[in-house]
Scaffold this motif. Structure first.
Motif, PDB file in Angstrom:
ATOM      1  N   ILE A 105      29.145 -12.146  -6.211  1.00 46.69           N
ATOM      2  CA  ILE A 105      28.484 -11.128  -7.031  1.00 46.69           C
ATOM      3  C   ILE A 105      27.607 -11.785  -8.093  1.00 46.69           C
ATOM      4  CG2 ILE A 105      28.907  -9.293  -8.733  1.00 46.69           C
ATOM      5  CD1 ILE A 105      31.411  -8.581  -7.091  1.00 46.69           C
ATOM      6  N   LYS A 106      28.084 -12.848  -8.701  1.00 44.04           N
ATOM      7  CA  LYS A 106      27.317 -13.517  -9.745  1.00 44.04           C
ATOM      8  C   LYS A 106      26.139 -14.307  -9.201  1.00 44.04           C
ATOM      9  CE  LYS A 106      31.219 -13.933 -12.949  1.00 44.04           C
ATOM     10  NZ  LYS A 106      32.106 -14.862 -13.694  1.00 44.04           N
ATOM     11  N   SER A 107      26.083 -14.500  -7.883  1.00 44.72           N
ATOM     12  CA  SER A 107      24.986 -15.253  -7.281  1.00 44.72           C
ATOM     13  C   SER A 107      23.856 -14.363  -6.791  1.00 44.72           C
ATOM     14  CB  SER A 107      25.512 -16.088  -6.104  1.00 44.72           C
ATOM     15  OG  SER A 107      25.918 -15.254  -5.015  1.00 44.72           O
ATOM     16  N   VAL A 108      23.890 -13.077  -7.129  1.00 44.31           N
ATOM     17  CA  VAL A 108      22.859 -12.153  -6.656  1.00 44.31           C
ATOM     18  C   VAL A 108      21.485 -12.662  -7.075  1.00 44.31           C
ATOM     19  CG1 VAL A 108      22.995 -10.708  -8.709  1.00 44.31           C
ATOM     20  CG2 VAL A 108      22.207  -9.727  -6.564  1.00 44.31           C
ATOM     21  N   ALA A 109      20.502 -12.528  -6.182  1.00 46.49           N
ATOM     22  CA  ALA A 109      19.192 -13.144  -6.420  1.00 46.49           C
ATOM     23  C   ALA A 109      18.026 -12.177  -6.259  1.00 46.49           C
ATOM     24  CB  ALA A 109      18.995 -14.331  -5.475  1.00 46.49           C
ATOM     25  N   ASN A 110      18.274 -10.911  -5.931  1.00 44.15           N
ATOM     26  CA  ASN A 110      17.169  -9.957  -5.835  1.00 44.15           C
ATOM     27  C   ASN A 110      17.648  -8.575  -6.265  1.00 44.15           C
ATOM     28  OD1 ASN A 110      17.958  -8.311  -3.302  1.00 44.15           O
ATOM     29  ND2 ASN A 110      18.047 -10.443  -2.570  1.00 44.15           N
ATOM     30  N   VAL A 121      32.084 -14.995   6.163  1.00 46.25           N
ATOM     31  CA  VAL A 121      30.886 -14.757   5.346  1.00 46.25           C
ATOM     32  C   VAL A 121      30.984 -13.373   4.715  1.00 46.25           C
ATOM     33  CG1 VAL A 121      28.384 -14.589   5.362  1.00 46.25           C
ATOM     34  CG2 VAL A 121      29.528 -16.274   6.815  1.00 46.25           C
ATOM     35  N   ILE A 122      30.732 -13.295   3.419  1.00 47.09           N
ATOM     36  CA  ILE A 122      30.817 -12.033   2.686  1.00 47.09           C
ATOM     37  C   ILE A 122      29.403 -11.554   2.380  1.00 47.09           C
ATOM     38  CG2 ILE A 122      31.723 -10.890   0.628  1.00 47.09           C
ATOM     39  CD1 ILE A 122      33.821 -13.057   0.428  1.00 47.09           C
ATOM     40  N   SER A 123      29.088 -10.352   2.795  1.00 45.95           N
ATOM     41  CA  SER A 123      27.777  -9.775   2.526  1.00 45.95           C
ATOM     42  C   SER A 123      27.834  -8.948   1.249  1.00 45.95           C
ATOM     43  CB  SER A 123      27.341  -8.894   3.701  1.00 45.95           C
ATOM     44  OG  SER A 123      28.193  -7.772   3.818  1.00 45.95           O
ATOM     45  N   PHE A 124      26.656  -8.620   0.707  1.00 46.10           N
ATOM     46  CA  PHE A 124      26.612  -7.793  -0.494  1.00 46.10           C
ATOM     47  C   PHE A 124      27.016  -6.355  -0.204  1.00 46.10           C
ATOM     48  CE2 PHE A 124      23.806 -11.259  -1.945  1.00 46.10           C
ATOM     49  CZ  PHE A 124      24.407 -11.528  -3.162  1.00 46.10           C
ATOM     50  N   LYS A 147      22.019 -14.462 -16.094  1.00 51.48           N
ATOM     51  CA  LYS A 147      20.627 -14.896 -16.254  1.00 51.48           C
ATOM     52  C   LYS A 147      19.684 -14.055 -15.398  1.00 51.48           C
ATOM     53  CE  LYS A 147      21.704 -19.716 -17.387  1.00 51.48           C
ATOM     54  NZ  LYS A 147      21.509 -21.134 -17.013  1.00 51.48           N
ATOM     55  N   PHE A 148      20.181 -13.607 -14.235  1.00 56.18           N
ATOM     56  CA  PHE A 148      19.339 -12.771 -13.375  1.00 56.18           C
ATOM     57  C   PHE A 148      18.983 -11.470 -14.084  1.00 56.18           C
ATOM     58  CE2 PHE A 148      19.052  -9.227 -10.388  1.00 56.18           C
ATOM     59  CZ  PHE A 148      18.042  -9.661  -9.561  1.00 56.18           C
ATOM     60  N   VAL A 149      19.960 -10.829 -14.726  1.00 52.96           N
ATOM     61  CA  VAL A 149      19.697  -9.562 -15.413  1.00 52.96           C
ATOM     62  C   VAL A 149      18.757  -9.783 -16.588  1.00 52.96           C
ATOM     63  CG1 VAL A 149      20.769  -7.693 -16.720  1.00 52.96           C
ATOM     64  CG2 VAL A 149      21.870  -8.557 -14.664  1.00 52.96           C
ATOM     65  N   VAL A 150      18.952 -10.872 -17.332  1.00 50.18           N
ATOM     66  CA  VAL A 150      18.083 -11.151 -18.474  1.00 50.18           C
ATOM     67  C   VAL A 150      16.642 -11.316 -18.029  1.00 50.18           C
ATOM     68  CG1 VAL A 150      17.562 -12.851 -20.262  1.00 50.18           C
ATOM     69  CG2 VAL A 150      19.918 -12.141 -19.869  1.00 50.18           C
ATOM     70  N   THR A 207      17.350  -5.607  -4.895  1.00 52.31           N
ATOM     71  CA  THR A 207      17.973  -4.754  -3.884  1.00 52.31           C
ATOM     72  C   THR A 207      19.471  -5.018  -3.800  1.00 52.31           C
ATOM     73  OG1 THR A 207      15.920  -4.712  -2.603  1.00 52.31           O
ATOM     74  CG2 THR A 207      17.955  -4.122  -1.453  1.00 52.31           C
ATOM     75  N   ASP A 208      19.859  -6.279  -3.734  1.00 50.75           N
ATOM     76  CA  ASP A 208      21.284  -6.610  -3.690  1.00 50.75           C
ATOM     77  C   ASP A 208      21.982  -6.259  -4.996  1.00 50.75           C
ATOM     78  OD1 ASP A 208      21.060  -7.556  -1.113  1.00 50.75           O
ATOM     79  OD2 ASP A 208      20.701  -9.633  -1.727  1.00 50.75           O
ATOM     80  N   TRP A 209      21.283  -6.426  -6.122  1.00 45.32           N
ATOM     81  CA  TRP A 209      21.898  -6.113  -7.410  1.00 45.32           C
ATOM     82  C   TRP A 209      22.221  -4.622  -7.522  1.00 45.32           C
ATOM     83  CZ3 TRP A 209      20.890  -3.184 -11.788  1.00 45.32           C
ATOM     84  CH2 TRP A 209      21.648  -3.504 -12.921  1.00 45.32           C
ATOM     85  N   PHE A 210      21.271  -3.777  -7.165  1.00 46.71           N
ATOM     86  CA  PHE A 210      21.526  -2.329  -7.202  1.00 46.71           C
ATOM     87  C   PHE A 210      22.598  -1.943  -6.187  1.00 46.71           C
ATOM     88  CE2 PHE A 210      17.381  -1.861  -9.397  1.00 46.71           C
ATOM     89  CZ  PHE A 210      17.776  -0.995 -10.395  1.00 46.71           C
ATOM     90  N   LYS A 211      22.625  -2.629  -5.065  1.00 48.47           N
ATOM     91  CA  LYS A 211      23.639  -2.345  -4.045  1.00 48.47           C
ATOM     92  C   LYS A 211      25.037  -2.639  -4.589  1.00 48.47           C
ATOM     93  CE  LYS A 211      22.366  -3.629  -0.044  1.00 48.47           C
ATOM     94  NZ  LYS A 211      22.009  -4.504   1.103  1.00 48.47           N
ATOM     95  N   VAL A 212      25.179  -3.754  -5.280  1.00 40.54           N
ATOM     96  CA  VAL A 212      26.476  -4.122  -5.850  1.00 40.54           C
ATOM     97  C   VAL A 212      26.878  -3.158  -6.955  1.00 40.54           C
ATOM     98  CG1 VAL A 212      27.652  -5.887  -7.221  1.00 40.54           C
ATOM     99  CG2 VAL A 212      26.323  -6.551  -5.219  1.00 40.54           C
ATOM    100  N   MET A 213      25.953  -2.833  -7.861  1.00 41.73           N
ATOM    101  CA  MET A 213      26.262  -1.936  -8.962  1.00 41.73           C
ATOM    102  C   MET A 213      26.636  -0.546  -8.460  1.00 41.73           C
ATOM    103  SD  MET A 213      26.037  -3.779 -11.666  1.00 41.73           S
ATOM    104  CE  MET A 213      25.979  -2.582 -12.975  1.00 41.73           C
ATOM    105  N   HIS A 214      25.950  -0.067  -7.433  1.00 41.11           N
ATOM    106  CA  HIS A 214      26.275   1.244  -6.879  1.00 41.11           C
ATOM    107  C   HIS A 214      27.661   1.233  -6.245  1.00 41.11           C
ATOM    108  CE1 HIS A 214      26.021   4.725  -4.118  1.00 41.11           C
ATOM    109  NE2 HIS A 214      25.245   5.237  -5.070  1.00 41.11           N
ATOM    110  N   ALA A 215      28.026   0.145  -5.607  1.00 39.23           N
ATOM    111  CA  ALA A 215      29.357   0.048  -5.002  1.00 39.23           C
ATOM    112  C   ALA A 215      30.443   0.054  -6.067  1.00 39.23           C
ATOM    113  CB  ALA A 215      29.444  -1.212  -4.150  1.00 39.23           C
ATOM    114  N   PHE A 216      30.191  -0.581  -7.216  1.00 46.72           N
ATOM    115  CA  PHE A 216      31.171  -0.545  -8.306  1.00 46.72           C
ATOM    116  C   PHE A 216      31.425   0.882  -8.771  1.00 46.72           C
ATOM    117  CE2 PHE A 216      30.354  -5.165  -9.356  1.00 46.72           C
ATOM    118  CZ  PHE A 216      31.668  -5.547  -9.164  1.00 46.72           C
ATOM    119  N   GLY A 217      30.404   1.719  -8.715  1.00 48.19           N
ATOM    120  CA  GLY A 217      30.550   3.085  -9.176  1.00 48.19           C
ATOM    121  C   GLY A 217      31.470   3.940  -8.328  1.00 48.19           C
TER     122      GLY A 217
END
Length: 498
Positions: A160-165, A131-134, A196-199, A167-177
Motif C-alpha cells: 500500500i505504501k508503494s503506490v505510484a499512480n 503476488v498481491i495486486s492493488f 511522499k506520493f500524497v505530498v 488510479t491505484d491510490w484511489f483504488k486502495v482508498m476506496h477499498a478502505f472505505g
C-alpha cells in the motif's frame, strides 16, 4: 597422505607443524555442511510434498463458506490451524476432531472476499506468498489482521505504501472505505500524512473531484483538511516541524474520536488518545513560548506543572539568545544614516559575519552603494546596496558576541542541527516565504578564534522540498551548501528534534 587443503599447504611451505586433530576437524566440518545441505533439501522436498497433497480435494476435511456470495471452499484444516490460532479455534474448537466437517459444520467467513481467501488458502497449504495486486491488497490486509498472520499483513502494508499512480491510490482508498472506519483510520492517516506520493500529488488528488467525492466522507474530510493545512500561510515561528507534527497529531486524534463507533467513557477524549499515542514523539522545546501558553495550554494536553516548567526553561533560554531582526539595520533610514568611518557588522553570502568600517558611498542611477572594508586582515572590500536589508548589523552585535546558550555549548562537530536560511542574504532576496529550515551537520564549532558555527547542509536536494509540496521554490543554485550562523541566534539555528 595429507589432504590438499589450502591452509595445510601454506603451513607446509613454512615448515610449521600440523595439528594432530586437523584432519579430524576438517572432516567434521565437511560432514556438517553435507548434513545441512541434505536437511535443507529434505525440508524443501517435504514442503513440496505437503503442497502437492493439499491441492487434491480428496485430502480436504474442512468446508469454508466465504463472502457475501456464500461460495463454498474446502481445505486441509490442520494446515490452516497451524498458521493461525484464530483458525484453530474456528476449525477445531467447536467440532469433534474425529468427524469430517461438512456444510452443516462449515467455517463461515462472510466478511472475507473470495480472492483474499484463495490467497490465504494457498499460503496455508504451500507456505508461499504470491503476488498481491492493488485490487486485492486491502481485502487481504483485513483478512490477515483478522487471523493474525503477521507475514501477510506486513507485506500488504508495504504494498500500500508503494503506490505510484493516482488510479491505484484511489483504488486502495476506496477499498478502505468498505470496512469499519475505526479499524483502518490510523493506518490511512499515516498513509496520507506521511506519504511522499500524497505530498507530491495532493493538488492532482484535489483536482480529481469525481473520484475524490466517491470516497467515504471521513477520507474526503481528512484529505481536504491536510490540503488546507499544507496551503495555509502560517508565520515562521508557527510553521516549525514540531508544531506541524503537533497539529497533524491533534487532527488525527480528533477525527479518531469523532468517527469512532465504540462507546467511550465520560473521561475519554481526543486529548487522552493523543497522550497515549503521539505526545512522546513531539519535542515541545521547539515551540515558542506564545504557542505553549496559548495553543498547548488551551488544548489541555499536559499538566499545568509540566507546561510551566517547559515555559520557564524556554524563557531562560530566550534570555541567552538574540533575534537577528533586533540587531540588523532593517530600516532604510538607519542604513542611510551611516557615514564614512562608522563601524558595522557585515554579513557575507555564506552567512559569515565580518567586522567592517565604512570608507565610501556611491550614488548610482537606480540605487546607492555603501563601500566597506574589513577591520581585520586580509581587509577585503565589499559593495553593499543600501536598498537591500540583511547585510548590515550593529557593530559588534554578532562578531563580538560569545556563545551563551547552554544547549549550543554542548554541540560537537558532526552533530545535526536545523538552520534557517531565510536570513542568509542570497535567500532573503530570492524567496519571500516565511522560512527555509534545513537540516545541517556541524563542520566547525565556535571557538576563541571564531564565535560562529560552520554547518553543511545534510542533503542539497532538501533545499527544494517545497517544490515537491507544490510551491514555486527558488533556484537550487541560490542555496549555499556551507552556511555560517551564530549559535545564539534563536531565529536561525536550533537543535534537531528526536
Amino acid at each position: 597422505e595429507a589432504l590438499p587443503f589450502r591452509s595445510h599447504k601454506r603451513r607446509s611451505s613454512n615448515n610449521a607443524p600440523v595439528p594432530a586433530n586437523r584432519h579430524r576437524r576438517a572432516f567434521s566440518d565437511s560432514a556438517a555442511r553435507r548434513a545441512s545441505v541434505t536437511a535443507s533439501q529434505e525440508a524443501t522436498s517435504f514442503s513440496q510434498n505437503i503442497c502437492c497433497i493439499a491441492t487434491h480435494e480428496s485430502t480436504h476435511d474442512t468446508v469454508f463458506i466465504v463472502g457475501a456470495e456464500r461460495l463454498r471452499y474446502t481445505g486441509v484444516g490442520f494446515l490452516f490451524a497451524a498458521q493461525s490460532n484464530v483458525w484453530y479455534q474456528q476449525i477445531f474448537g467447536n467440532h469433534d476432531r474425529d468427524r469430517i466437517r461438512t456444510a452443516e459444520t462449515a467455517v463461515i467467513l462472510s466478511d472475507i472476499t473470495p480472492d483474499a481467501f484463495e490467497f490465504l488458502r494457498n499460503y496455508c497449504h504451500c507456505g508461499v506468498l504470491g503476488v498481491i495486486s492493488f485490487d486485492l491488497v486491502v481485502h487481504l490486509l483485513y483478512a490477515a489482521d483478522k487471523f493474525l498472520i503477521a507475514a501477510i499483513s506486513e507485506k500488504c502494508k508495504r504494498k500500500i505504501k508503494s503506490v505510484a499512480n493516482l488510479t491505484d491510490w484511489f483504488k486502495v482508498m476506496h477499498a478502505f472505505g468498505k470496512y469499519d472506519t475505526v479499524q483502518f483510520q490510523l493506518f490511512v492517516n499515516e498513509c496520507v500524512y506521511n506519504s511522499k506520493f500524497v505530498v507530491r500529488h495532493l493538488d492532482a488528488i484535489m483536482a480529481d473531484r469525481q473520484r475524490l467525492e466517491a470516497l467515504p466522507s471521513w477520507q474526503t474530510q481528512m484529505i481536504e483538511s491536510f490540503h488546507r493545512l499544507k496551503c495555509e500561510k502560517l508565520s515562521s515561528r508557527r510553521f516549525s516541524d514540531e508544531y506541524k507534527k503537533y497539529e497533524i497529531s491533534k487532527h488525527f486524534c480528533q477525527q479518531y474520536v469523532h468517527h469512532s463507533h465504540h462507546r467511550y467513557d465520560e473521561d475519554s477524549s481526543w486529548q487522552r488518545v493523543m497522550q497515549h499515542r503521539y505526545l512522546a514523539n513531539i519535542d515541545f522545546s521547539q515551540f515558542a513560548v506564545g504557542e505553549l501558553l496559548s495553543d498547548v495550554r488551551d488544548d489541555q494536553i499536559m499538566p499545568e506543572s509540566v507546561l510551566l516548567d517547559l515555559v520557564n526553561k524556554k524563557v531562560k533560554e530566550e534570555k541567552q539568545c538574540f533575534r537577528i531582526q533586533d540587531v540588523l539595520l532593517s530600516s532604510r533610514t538607519q542604513r542611510d544614516a551611516l557615514k564614512i568611518g562608522d563601524k558595522i557588522d557585515v554579513r557575507l553570502e555564506d552567512g559569515n559575519w565580518r567586522e567592517a568600517v565604512v570608507y565610501g558611498r556611491l550614488k548610482r542611477a537606480n540605487h546607492d552603494v555603501l563601500k566597506v572594508r574589513e577591520c581585520e586582515p586580509p581587509r577585503h572590500v565589499f559593495s553593499l546596496p543600501l536598498a537591500l536589508d540583511g547585510f548590515i548589523a550593529a557593530h559588534k552585535s554578532v562578531t563580538q558576541r560569545k556563545v551563551h546558550r547552554e544547549c549550543m555549548k554542548r554541540v560537537q562537530v558532526g552533530d545535526v542541527v536545523i538552520v534557517n536560511l531565510k536570513y542568509c542574504p542570497p535567500i532573503r532576496h530570492v524567496d519571500e516565504r516565511d522560512e527555509q529550515w534545513r537540516r545541517a551537520k556541524v563542520v566547525e564549532v565556535a571557538n576563541e578564534r571564531c564565535n560562529l558555527f560552520k554547518v553543511c547542509l545534510v542533503n542539497q536536494r532538501q533545499a527544494n522540498d517545497r517544490e515537491e509540496d507544490g510551491d514555486n521554490g527558488p533556484n537550487r543554485n541560490a542555496f549555499p551548501r556551507i552556511f555560517h550562523v551564530h549559535p545564539d541566534s534563536v531565529d536561525e539555528i536550533r537543535l534537531a528534534g528526536p
